[in-house]
Design an enzyme around this catalytic site. Structure first.
Site: not given
Ligand code: NDP
Ligand code: 1BO
Length: 306
Positions: A32, A37, A66, A99
Site C-alpha cells: 500500500d 508518503y 493514491k 486519498h
Molecule cells: P499501523 O496500525 O499499521 O501501525 C504501525 C505501527 O505499528 C508502527 O509504529 C509499527 O512499528 C508498529 N508495528 C507494526 N507491526 C507491529 C507488531 N507486530 N508489533 C508491535 N508493533 C508493530 O498504522 P498505520 O497508520 O501506518 O496504518 C497502516 C497503513 O495503512 C499505513 O502505513 C498506510 O499504508 C495505510 N494508511 C492509509 C490511510 C489513508 O488515509 N488511506 C491513513 C492511514 C494509514 P515499526 O514500523 O517500527 O515496526
Molecule cells: C495525512 C495522512 C495520510 C495517511 O494516509
C-alpha cells in the site's frame, strides 16, 4: 486483492525499500503506497528488483497508490498517476484510490491557511472519479476506489459512478468497527481495507490526541494473545481478517513484517475473536482534524457524518 498487505506511511527513506524487499521475500503480495508518503521513489527499485529477479511476477503483485488532495481536478489525475507509476517503476497500478474527500489547491501539498483549501464541491468528486474511470480504460490502473469516504459519500458515489468503487480504505480496528459501513460494503461488493489496524502508534505527535487508548496493550487483547499464543498485533490482524476486510499493517522491522504476515495462517477461535467486538468506542486515531482547523471549509462532522 491479497487480504494482508504492507502499509508504507511513515516508512522513512532508508527504511521503506528494505521493508518492501523483505515483505515480498516472506510472501506479501500487496503493498500500500501513496505519493504523500514520500517514499514511492524508494519503493520502486525494490519492486523492480523483486520482479526482475523472479521473486515475484508482476501479475502476482498488488500495488495500490493514491491520488493526493491537490490533484482532484480531472486534468491533474493522469499526471499524478503517471508520477506514481514512474516512481514505483510500474506500467500500471492494481488499485488507484482517492486519498481523502478533501481538496487543496494544486500548488499546495498540505494547507497551512484556509485559502489553500478548495471548498467542498468546488471540484465535485464525481468529476475526479470520472477522470479515474478513464485511467482504468487507458490501462493505467486495474481498479479504482476511495479512502476515508463516509457511508453517505460512498453511497452517493456508488449510485452515480459508471465504474463502481472497488474499495473503500478506512480506519478500522476494534475501537472503530464501523458496522453499517461493513454491512453496506459486503452487500454491494465493495472491499474494505482496514488502515491503522494496530492503532498507528508511530504517528507524529502533532497527529495524536492526549490520552489515546492503546490497542496493543488492551487487557482483552493481551488476554487473547496469552490464550492463543498469537502476539497482540496478530490478534488484531486476525480480527480484521475474520471480518473479511483486507488489512495493511505498516512495519519497517523484519521480524514484525514476518509476524504480521503470519497472521493469515493463524487459527484463533472465532468466538474469542468476536469477544473483541465489545471494544467498540467509535474512536478514530486519524480523525482528519488536520484538515479542519480554524477557517477551513472542512469540518469533522461533515467529513465523517452519515
Ligand atoms: P499501523 O496500525 O499499521 O501501525 C504501525 C505501527 O505499528 C508502527 O509504529 C509499527 O512499528 C508498529 N508495528 C507494526 N507491526 C507491529 C507488531 N507486530 N508489533 C508491535 N508493533 C508493530 O498504522 P498505520 O497508520 O501506518 O496504518 C497502516 C497503513 O495503512 C499505513 O502505513 C498506510 O499504508 C495505510 N494508511 C492509509 C490511510 C489513508 O488515509 N488511506 C491513513 C492511514 C494509514 P515499526 O514500523 O517500527 O515496526
Ligand atoms: C495525512 C495522512 C495520510 C495517511 O494516509
Amino acid at each position: 486483492m491479497p487480504s494482508l498487505g504492507l502499509g508504507t506511511w511513515k516508512s522513512r527513506r532508508g527504511e521503506a525499500a528494505a521493508a518492501v524487499k523483505h515483505a515480498i521475500g516472506v510472501g506479501y503480495r500487496h503493498i500500500d503506497c501513496a505519493p504523500i508518503y514520500k517514499n514511492e521513489k524508494e519503493i520502486g527499485p525494490s519492486l523492480a528488483t523483486a520482479i526482475q529477479q523472479n521473486c515475484v511476477s508482476r501479475s502476482d503483485l498488488w500495488v495500490t497508490s493514491k491520488l493526493w488532495n491537490n490533484a482532484h481536478n480531472p486534468k491533474h489525475v493522469r499526471p499524478a498517476l503517471e508520477r506514481s507509476l514512474k516512481d514505483l517503476q510500474l506500467d500500471y497500478l492494481d488499485l488507484f484510490l482517492i486519498h481523502w474527500p478533501v481538496s487543496f489547491r494544486q500548488d499546495i501539498e498540505f494547507p497551512r491557511k484556509p485559502e489553500e483549501f478548495l471548498a467542498p464541491g468546488e471540484i465535485p468528486l464525481i468529476e475526479t472519479w470520472g477522470a479515474m474511470e478513464k485511467m482504468v480504460k487507458k490501462g493505467l490502473c486495474r481498479a479504482i476506489g476511495v479512502c476515508n469516504f463516509s457511508l453517505s459519500r460512498l453511497q452517493d458515489l456508488y449510485s452515480t459512478a459508471t465504474i463502481p468503487p472497488a474499495v473503500n480504505q478506512i480506519e478500522l480496528h476494534p475501537y472503530l468497527q464501523q458496522l453499517e459501513m461493513l454491512e453496506y460494503c459486503y452487500k454491494n461488493n465493495i472491499l474494505l481495507t482496514a488502515y491503522s489496524p494496530l492503532g498507528s502508534p508511530d504517528r507524529p505527535s502533532a497527529l495524536k490526541k492526549e490520552n489515546e487508548p492503546s490497542l496493543l496493550n488492551h487487557p482483552l487483547i493481551l488476554q487473547l494473545s496469552n490464550k492463543s499464543g498469537a502476539t497482540p498485533a496478530q490478534v488484531l490482524l486476525c480480527w480484521a481478517l475474520a471480518r473479511q476486510t483486507a488489512v495493511i499493517p505498516k512495519s519497517v522491522h523484519p521480524e514484525r513484517i514476518l509476524e504480521n504476515f503470519l497472521s493469515h495462517e493463524l487459527l484463533i477461535d472465532q468466538a474469542d475473536l468476536r469477544s473483541l467486538d465489545q471494544l467498540n468506542l467509535n474512536y478514530r486515531y486519524l480523525d482528519g482534524a488536520f484538515f479542519c482547523g480554524p477557517g477551513s471549509p472542512y469540518t469533522l462532522s461533515k467529513l465523517w457524518s452519515d
